[in-house]
Design a protein around this motif. Structure first.
Motif, short mmCIF file in Angstrom:
data_model
loop_
_atom_site.label_atom_id
_atom_site.label_comp_id
_atom_site.label_asym_id
_atom_site.label_seq_id
_atom_site.Cartn_x
_atom_site.Cartn_y
_atom_site.Cartn_z
N LYS A 93 0.87 -1.16 0.00
CA LYS A 93 0.00 0.00 0.00
C LYS A 93 0.92 1.22 0.00
O LYS A 93 1.92 1.23 0.69
N LYS A 94 0.56 2.20 -0.82
CA LYS A 94 1.43 3.38 -0.90
C LYS A 94 0.59 4.64 -0.86
O LYS A 94 -0.49 4.70 -1.44
N ASP A 95 1.14 5.65 -0.17
CA ASP A 95 0.50 6.97 -0.19
C ASP A 95 1.23 7.85 -1.19
O ASP A 95 2.44 8.06 -1.07
N LEU A 96 0.52 8.36 -2.16
CA LEU A 96 1.13 9.26 -3.13
C LEU A 96 0.57 10.66 -2.92
O LEU A 96 -0.60 10.82 -2.56
N GLU A 97 1.41 11.64 -3.17
CA GLU A 97 0.95 13.01 -2.98
C GLU A 97 1.65 13.95 -3.96
O GLU A 97 2.86 13.88 -4.15
N ILE A 98 0.86 14.79 -4.60
CA ILE A 98 1.43 15.82 -5.47
C ILE A 98 0.90 17.17 -5.02
O ILE A 98 -0.31 17.35 -4.87
N PHE A 99 1.82 18.06 -4.77
CA PHE A 99 1.46 19.40 -4.30
C PHE A 99 1.94 20.39 -5.36
O PHE A 99 3.09 20.35 -5.77
N ILE A 100 1.04 21.23 -5.82
CA ILE A 100 1.43 22.20 -6.86
C ILE A 100 1.04 23.60 -6.40
O ILE A 100 -0.11 23.84 -6.02
N SER A 101 2.03 24.48 -6.40
CA SER A 101 1.72 25.88 -6.08
C SER A 101 2.35 26.73 -7.16
O SER A 101 2.97 26.21 -8.10
N LEU A 102 2.22 28.04 -7.03
CA LEU A 102 2.80 28.91 -8.04
C LEU A 102 4.32 28.78 -8.04
O LEU A 102 4.99 29.10 -9.01
N LYS A 103 4.87 28.26 -6.95
CA LYS A 103 6.33 28.11 -6.85
C LYS A 103 6.83 26.82 -7.50
O LYS A 103 8.01 26.65 -7.70
N GLY A 104 5.94 25.87 -7.74
CA GLY A 104 6.40 24.62 -8.35
C GLY A 104 5.67 23.42 -7.80
O GLY A 104 4.58 23.54 -7.25
N LYS A 105 6.35 22.26 -7.93
CA LYS A 105 5.67 21.00 -7.68
C LYS A 105 6.48 20.17 -6.70
O LYS A 105 7.70 20.14 -6.78
N LYS A 106 5.78 19.52 -5.77
CA LYS A 106 6.46 18.60 -4.85
C LYS A 106 5.76 17.26 -4.91
O LYS A 106 4.54 17.19 -4.86
N ILE A 107 6.56 16.20 -4.95
CA ILE A 107 5.99 14.87 -5.07
C ILE A 107 6.44 14.03 -3.89
O ILE A 107 7.62 14.04 -3.54
N LYS A 108 5.51 13.31 -3.29
CA LYS A 108 5.89 12.47 -2.16
C LYS A 108 5.33 11.06 -2.29
O LYS A 108 4.20 10.88 -2.78
N VAL A 109 6.13 10.09 -1.86
CA VAL A 109 5.65 8.72 -1.73
C VAL A 109 5.83 8.33 -0.28
O VAL A 109 6.94 8.46 0.26
N ASN A 110 4.77 7.89 0.36
CA ASN A 110 4.79 7.58 1.79
C ASN A 110 5.47 8.70 2.59
O ASN A 110 6.32 8.44 3.44
N ASN A 111 5.11 9.93 2.25
CA ASN A 111 5.60 11.11 2.96
C ASN A 111 7.06 11.47 2.70
O ASN A 111 7.57 12.41 3.29
N ASN A 112 7.75 10.70 1.84
CA ASN A 112 9.13 11.06 1.49
C ASN A 112 9.15 11.77 0.15
O ASN A 112 8.58 11.27 -0.82
N GLU A 113 9.83 12.88 0.12
CA GLU A 113 9.87 13.64 -1.13
C GLU A 113 10.71 12.93 -2.19
O GLU A 113 11.78 12.39 -1.90
N ILE A 114 10.22 12.93 -3.42
CA ILE A 114 10.94 12.31 -4.53
C ILE A 114 11.40 13.43 -5.45
O ILE A 114 10.59 14.22 -5.92
#
Ligand SMILES: Nc1ncnc2c1ncn2[C@@H]1O[C@H](COP(=O)(O)OP(=O)(O)OP(=O)(O)O)[C@@H](O)[C@H]1O
Ligand SMILES: [Mg+2]
Length: 369
Positions: A80-101
């Motif tokens: 099971k994996k938690d994926l997360e993509i955060f996008i703001s005017l500053k750019g993009k952050k990607i995380k898998v299980n809370n660790n940034e990739i």
């Protein structure tokens, strides 16, 4: 593989949305402009970190907000994996299980999807570059070898084109460097050709059965159209023919300052028997051909990735008659997770919906029926 849950914050028309999907068929019903496509788009972005729609990433952010977040829980047999993509005017952050990739290529493949959208009719009607782009996205998801070779091919191609321009204006420039670039380009071209050919062959193994099943027409196939005539896709043959082309067209390449032959000029077409669907297919025939093509990809993904992808099917029923709607559902109603959007379920056979959960969407809210 299934997508178990998504949570959206400020994504397009949603300020907040949480949906728990089921492992089989999920149908999202709603009127126009309610946000059906937006849900599928958010899952697409979660899988591939960018959209299939044109435009900048800031468009994902709900009007008058300054960030958007897409979260998803992915489950396979084992994990099971938690994926997360955060996008703001500053750019993009990607995380898998809370660790940034940091590296995109390390992220892709956490969630494997096959998506059909009404825009995909462009696969038949659109320009060759649309189809090449599709080949690149699809084959890259299943072959790292392809992704690397293709990226390197493009780099060398750019350098070679620049160098052709230099040679044209400066007669003293070194032709042997062009030969070196040509050699390098061919090395990568071989891999790109071979992987594309293999992929199209595999589609051709699966697509006739699916298409015939839905629409009753036999003998659909994809024809790979390279701008060099190869007898086979053996490395030696590709090398020989490409070298010949570059030799014969040296002057033209110098005058135009571009590389005229190679996989950057590839194309493919859909044929039924000897008829090109682009020229002779009805709207419905074309739509079902594209849909069949997408369904034909399932087993290719499964073989390569050892898990089934999630099917995202946007607005699949419009322009499809009732009998064929049911046939499509019968085909999808298998051991695979699908998320389907439609404005209505008129005349859909109840039996097809036995394994389905239905979500209704209205005024930015989704309600499970
Ligand atoms: N960044 C954004 N902020 C707020 N609303 C947006 C944003 N981007 C798109 N929308 C709105 O989202 C709404 C829903 O769009 P969507 O394409 O998901 O509808 P749909 O249910 O698929 O409709 P259809 O049945 O016509 O395909 C549209 O009215 C659109 O204007
Ligand atoms: Mg839509």
């Amino acid at each position: 593989m299934i997508i178990d849950k998504i949570s959206l914050s400020n994504f397009r028309n949603y300020d907040r949305l949480d949906i728990k999907f089921e492992k089989n068929m999920n149908i999202i019903i709603g009127n126009n402009a309610q946000g059906k496509t937006n849900i599928l788009e958010s899952i697409y972005v979660l899988a591939l970190t960018k959209s299939y729609k044109q435009g900048i990433e800031e468009n994902f952010i709900k009007f008058n907000e300054n960030f958007t977040k897409i979260k998803g829980i992915i489950k396979t047999d084992k994990l099971k994996k938690d994926l997360e993509i955060f996008i703001s005017l500053k750019g993009k952050k990607i995380k898998v299980n809370n660790n940034e990739i940091k590296k995109l290529s390390d992220y892709i493949s956490n969630l494997n999807i096959i998506m059909f959208t009404p825009d995909d009719l462009e696969i038949i009607k659109g320009s060759p570059s649309f189809r090449r782009n599709l080949l690149n996205i699809q084959i890259s998801q299943i072959s790292k070898r392809y992704l690397q070779a293709y990226n390197e091919y493009n780099k060398i191609l750019k350098i070679r084109n620049e160098y052709l321009k230099i040679l044209y204006i400066n007669n003293l420039a070194d032709f042997s460097y062009l030969d070196i670039l040509t050699e390098k380009l061919i090395d990568k071209a071989i891999i790109v050709y071979q992987e594309r050919q293999k992929y199209i062959d595999q589609i051709n193994l699966n697509i006739p059965f699916i298409y015939e099943n839905i629409i009753g027409l036999k003998n659909i196939r994809l024809i790979y159209e390279t701008n060099v005539d190869f007898k086979t896709f053996e490395a030696e043959e590709i090398k020989k023919k490409l070298l010949e082309k570059y030799q014969q067209n040296k002057q033209r390449e110098l005058v135009q300052g571009i590389t005229l032959y190679g996989p950057h000029r590839d194309d493919f077409s859909f044929f039924i028997g000897d008829k090109n669907l682009k020229l002779f297919g009805s709207q419905g025939q074309q739509k079902i051909a594209v849909l069949s093509y997408k369904l034909a990809e399932i087993s290719i993904f499964e073989q390569k990735l050892k898990t089934k992808p999630v099917l995202l099917l946007d607005d699949i029923f419009s322009e499809i008659d009732i009998k064929k709607r049911n046939k499509i559902l019968a085909y999808i109603n298998k051991d695979i997770q699908s998320i389907i959007t439609t404005t209505d379920l008129k005349n859909i056979n109840k039996k097809m919906l036995e394994n389905a959960v239905i979500f209704e969407i209205k005024n930015n809210k989704v309600e499970r029926k």
